[in-house]
Design a protein around this motif. Structure first.
Motif, short mmCIF file in Angstrom:
data_model
loop_
_atom_site.label_atom_id
_atom_site.label_comp_id
_atom_site.label_asym_id
_atom_site.label_seq_id
_atom_site.Cartn_x
_atom_site.Cartn_y
_atom_site.Cartn_z
N LYS A 118 0.83 -1.20 0.00
CA LYS A 118 0.00 0.00 0.00
C LYS A 118 0.87 1.26 0.00
N TYR A 119 1.97 1.25 0.74
CA TYR A 119 2.86 2.41 0.77
C TYR A 119 3.49 2.64 -0.60
N ILE A 120 3.94 1.57 -1.24
CA ILE A 120 4.58 1.71 -2.55
C ILE A 120 3.57 2.22 -3.58
N ILE A 121 2.35 1.70 -3.54
CA ILE A 121 1.35 2.14 -4.51
C ILE A 121 1.01 3.61 -4.32
N ILE A 122 0.86 4.03 -3.06
CA ILE A 122 0.48 5.42 -2.80
C ILE A 122 1.64 6.37 -3.06
N THR A 123 2.84 6.01 -2.63
CA THR A 123 3.98 6.92 -2.72
C THR A 123 4.57 6.98 -4.13
N VAL A 124 4.80 5.83 -4.71
CA VAL A 124 5.51 5.77 -5.98
C VAL A 124 4.55 5.89 -7.16
N GLU A 125 3.50 5.09 -7.17
CA GLU A 125 2.62 5.03 -8.32
C GLU A 125 1.68 6.25 -8.40
N ARG A 126 1.00 6.54 -7.27
CA ARG A 126 0.01 7.62 -7.33
C ARG A 126 0.65 9.00 -7.28
N ASP A 127 1.54 9.21 -6.32
CA ASP A 127 2.16 10.54 -6.16
C ASP A 127 3.36 10.73 -7.06
N GLY A 128 3.87 9.65 -7.65
CA GLY A 128 5.00 9.77 -8.56
C GLY A 128 6.28 10.23 -7.90
N ILE A 129 6.51 9.82 -6.65
CA ILE A 129 7.71 10.24 -5.91
C ILE A 129 8.85 9.27 -6.21
N ASP A 130 9.99 9.83 -6.55
CA ASP A 130 11.18 9.02 -6.81
C ASP A 130 11.92 8.81 -5.49
N MET A 131 12.03 7.55 -5.08
CA MET A 131 12.67 7.25 -3.80
C MET A 131 14.14 7.67 -3.79
N ALA A 132 14.80 7.57 -4.94
CA ALA A 132 16.22 7.93 -5.01
C ALA A 132 16.42 9.43 -4.80
N LYS A 133 15.42 10.23 -5.16
CA LYS A 133 15.52 11.68 -5.03
C LYS A 133 14.82 12.20 -3.78
N MET A 134 14.16 11.33 -3.05
CA MET A 134 13.49 11.73 -1.81
C MET A 134 14.54 12.13 -0.77
N GLY A 135 14.21 13.10 0.05
CA GLY A 135 15.13 13.51 1.10
C GLY A 135 15.50 12.36 2.01
N ARG A 136 16.77 12.29 2.41
CA ARG A 136 17.24 11.16 3.21
C ARG A 136 16.52 11.08 4.55
N GLU A 137 16.30 12.21 5.18
CA GLU A 137 15.64 12.21 6.48
C GLU A 137 14.21 11.72 6.36
N GLN A 138 13.48 12.18 5.34
CA GLN A 138 12.10 11.74 5.14
C GLN A 138 12.05 10.26 4.77
N ARG A 139 12.99 9.82 3.94
CA ARG A 139 13.02 8.42 3.54
C ARG A 139 13.28 7.51 4.73
N ASN A 140 14.17 7.91 5.62
CA ASN A 140 14.45 7.10 6.81
C ASN A 140 13.24 7.03 7.73
N LYS A 141 12.53 8.15 7.87
CA LYS A 141 11.33 8.15 8.71
C LYS A 141 10.25 7.25 8.13
N ASP A 142 10.05 7.32 6.82
CA ASP A 142 9.06 6.45 6.18
C ASP A 142 9.45 4.98 6.33
N PHE A 143 10.74 4.70 6.23
CA PHE A 143 11.21 3.31 6.35
C PHE A 143 10.91 2.75 7.74
N VAL A 144 11.14 3.56 8.76
CA VAL A 144 10.87 3.12 10.13
C VAL A 144 9.36 3.01 10.37
N MET A 145 8.58 3.94 9.82
CA MET A 145 7.13 3.90 9.99
C MET A 145 6.54 2.61 9.42
N LEU A 146 7.10 2.16 8.30
CA LEU A 146 6.61 0.92 7.70
C LEU A 146 6.88 -0.31 8.56
#
Length: 367
Positions: A152-180
């Motif tokens: 569900k996270y991948i579908i909402i973040t990558v597919e719907r919002d079109g966010i590139d994980m490689a270009k996502m801020g490191r701090e935000q990416r780490n927080k999302d990783f822990v939240m999952l």
């Protein structure tokens, strides 16, 4: 990350994303790659050994655990393999693999440990254990919850919002990783709490299996607490630059936790797999006899009073397929006549006593 014009020492003409796998200057990549490859090899060897020894298991209660323990070794094999996705640089492909498989593989391992601990709680108390299908459904069902969360996270973040994980801020990416991984954290802590109850029971033979689970989960909690704390702190800017320690950190956590799973749980369980059951691991014949009698009385009472409460719980039978069958005692006659009553002198004496009692009763009535 910007790619270099020339490959680093030790690397040939390959994609820059794979430089950490061969760069001799990045020692953490080669070291973790070696440990992860050794873990994959050890997991495969243990998987084959477990498969071969599972055919020689005599104890029915241990046979029921084979499916979830097989899934646990597969999950450990996946954890070692996932390490390479964190050594390779983050891109669209490795990002999805990291965010999905990290939580799913650990959820599978912790679900198997939780199911095993729940079954041991019954065994140490002499109660009937869970069935093979029931344990398998529990382990897979608990894992499926994490699959839904990650997908569900991948579908909402990558597919719907079109966010590139490689270009996502490191701090935000780490927080999302822990939240999952919150569900996995809860599953790990709950499994540890359940495993503590495996030491409460009269049948000590099963307690050593609970100790394997408790020690494994204790080390896992320590590892997870350490890497999550360091991961969240690594995103804090230092002198205007962000730390790159997050990818090596998670890789180290994967390898260390994988070896904890092998050394603390898998190898000890394989060693005890073919050991025959001991008499002290199961209820004695006297307890089984009493329980069988109580069960028969409850069944008889339930046919006369269907709403009657207080049915007895199932009791654990030895793993011989049929359980203990008490022998029927030698039938005794409902009424027997003493030999002395057949003697004439005894009959004469009884007649005199009866006549004396009758006369005494008549005299008392007349008075």
């Amino acid at each position: 990350m910007a790619s270099t014009t020339a490959p680093p020492p030790g690397c040939g003409n390959i994609d820059p994303d794979y430089y950490f796998l061969c760069d001799v200057c990045a020692a953490w990549g080669i070291g973790l790659e070696t440990l992860a490859a050794a873990g994959v090899l050890a997991s495969l060897i243990l998987l084959m050994a477990f498969f071969a020894l599972s055919w020689m298991v005599k104890d029915k209660n241990k046979k029921n655990l084979i499916p979830i323990q097989f899934l646990f070794i597969l999950g450990t094999l996946g954890i070692f393999s996932l390490t390479f996705a964190f050594i390779i640089r983050l891109n669209n492909k490795t990002g999805s693999v990291r965010f999905i498989l990290y939580g799913v593989l650990f959820a599978l391992c912790f679900s198997c440990l939780l199911t095993h601990a729940s079954n041991l709680i019954k065994l140490v108390r002499g109660k009937a254990p869970l069935s093979k299908l029931s344990m398998l459904v529990r382990a897979v069902g608990l894992t499926f919850i994490q699959i839904i969360i990650a997908v569900k996270y991948i579908i909402i973040t990558v597919e719907r919002d079109g966010i590139d994980m490689a270009k996502m801020g490191r701090e935000q990416r780490n927080k999302d990783f822990v939240m999952l991984l919150i569900y996995v954290l809860v599953l790990m802590v709950f499994s540890f709490m359940i495993s503590m109850f495996t030491s409460c029971g009269p049948y000590k033979g099963w307690k050593r299996h609970g100790m394997h689970i408790s020690v494994t989960l204790l080390f896992s909690i320590a590892i997870w607490s350490s890497w999550i704390s360091m991961l969240l702190l690594s995103g804090i800017p230092t002198n205007g630059e962000q730390s790159r320690w997050d990818d090596p950190l998670i890789s180290v956590a994967l390898v260390v936790n994988g070896w904890v799973f092998l050394m603390m749980y898998t190898i000890p369980e394989i060693c005890f797999l073919t050991i025959p059951h001991q008499p002290e691991d199961y209820p004695s014949e006297e307890i089984l006899w009493k329980s069988t009698g109580r069960q028969q009385s409850v069944e008889a009472g339930s046919t006369q009073a269907p709403d009657k409460e207080g049915a007895e719980e199932d009791i654990l039978f030895p793993p011989n397929g049929t359980g203990f069958q008490p022998k029927d005692p030698k039938p005794k006659p409902c009424f027997s006549i003493p030999r002395t009553m057949l003697h004439p002198a005894y009959r004469q004496e009884m007649m005199v006593r009866y006549e004396a009692k009758r006369l005494a009763k008549g005299t008392h009535t007349s008075i």
